[in-house]
Structure formats: C-alpha cells, structure tokens
Write a protein that holds these residues in place. Sequence first.
Motif, short mmCIF file in Angstrom:
data_model
loop_
_atom_site.label_atom_id
_atom_site.label_comp_id
_atom_site.label_asym_id
_atom_site.label_seq_id
_atom_site.Cartn_x
_atom_site.Cartn_y
_atom_site.Cartn_z
N ALA A 9 0.83 -1.21 0.00
CA ALA A 9 0.00 0.00 0.00
C ALA A 9 0.86 1.25 0.00
N PHE A 12 2.48 1.65 -3.37
CA PHE A 12 1.46 2.12 -4.30
C PHE A 12 1.23 3.61 -4.14
N SER A 16 1.89 6.11 -7.14
CA SER A 16 0.67 6.44 -7.86
C SER A 16 0.03 7.77 -7.50
N SER A 17 0.53 8.45 -6.52
CA SER A 17 -0.20 9.62 -6.07
C SER A 17 0.59 10.91 -6.27
N ILE A 27 -5.21 9.82 -6.57
CA ILE A 27 -4.87 8.55 -7.19
C ILE A 27 -5.89 8.25 -8.28
N SER A 142 -4.11 2.21 2.03
CA SER A 142 -4.74 0.91 1.79
C SER A 142 -6.17 1.07 1.29
N GLN A 145 -6.04 2.27 -2.32
CA GLN A 145 -5.63 1.21 -3.24
C GLN A 145 -6.76 0.22 -3.48
N GLN A 149 -8.12 0.08 -7.50
CA GLN A 149 -7.44 -0.89 -8.35
C GLN A 149 -8.40 -1.95 -8.91
#
Length: 150
Positions: A9, A12, A16-17, A27, A142, A145, A149
């Motif tokens: 997490a 990610f 991703s952010s 995100i 978390s 994500q 996703q």
Amino acid sequence: MKLITHIIALSFLLVSSAYADNGLITIKSHHDVDATVELLEKVLDERGMSIFARIDHAKAAEDVGIDLRPTQLLIFGNPMVGSKLMMCAQSAGIDLPLKALVSQDEQGDVWFSYNAPSYLADRHQAQGCDKLVENMTKAMASFAQLATQP
C-alpha cells in the motif's frame, strides 16, 4: 502478511499519487465514480469504520440546474482514532471525520483524492501523535488502493 499489505500500500501510494503543497493525495481509479465509492464503502465497512455521509455533488448541482461531472464525497472515520488525534491537537476536529472525494475529469478519468494525515497533523501542529499519523497514513493508502485498483 499484514506487513506485506502495508508495504504494498505504501509503495502504491508513493508511485501512484500526487502530493501537492496543499496536502492532497490524488490517485487514478480504474473504476467509475459510483463503483469507486461503493468499493470504498465496502472496504471501510469491513475495517469497522463508520460512514457518516455520502454526498453526490453532481446530483446536488443538477437539482439547481448546474451540469457537474460525477463527483461524490464520502465522509468516514473511527472515533478511536480521530479522538486521539484531537487529543494531540483539538483543532484537528475541523478536518475530521476523514473524507474521500471521487470525481471524473474532462477526459473521463476518475480520481480518488484525500487529505494526507501527515498534512493534517502539520496543519494543526499535533504533537506526540507520530505513530497514530503513521497508522492513519497506512490505512488511507490501503483504502485508496483497494477502492481504485482492478
């Protein structure tokens, strides 16, 4: 297993952010707005979080004759966590419960945005809550994500 989930997490989140000076983490979602918010609600429910409100800004805008792309706000939290943050800095209550904004941009992409817990702690000069803020950061990453996703 829990540590691996947190590491994934956090990785990610870092990849991703976008974390701007305003503390907003954004995100990209692989789902439409409704599905993203529904996934978030499911995750929050599974984690024992309270969901206080789901606000459909596009619907409210439509009701007054304004055309707004899909935009929803989910307000949620856990008094066991939020109250502890307010014990470090009571003014943090203005930013609690936590919120997630899910919106669609002009190109049809859907984005999941929330305030970075570390930003909230800095904003309110919370002292002595470093571990709490770290845990909130992991939890929010978390939640994001799992809601965004495939």
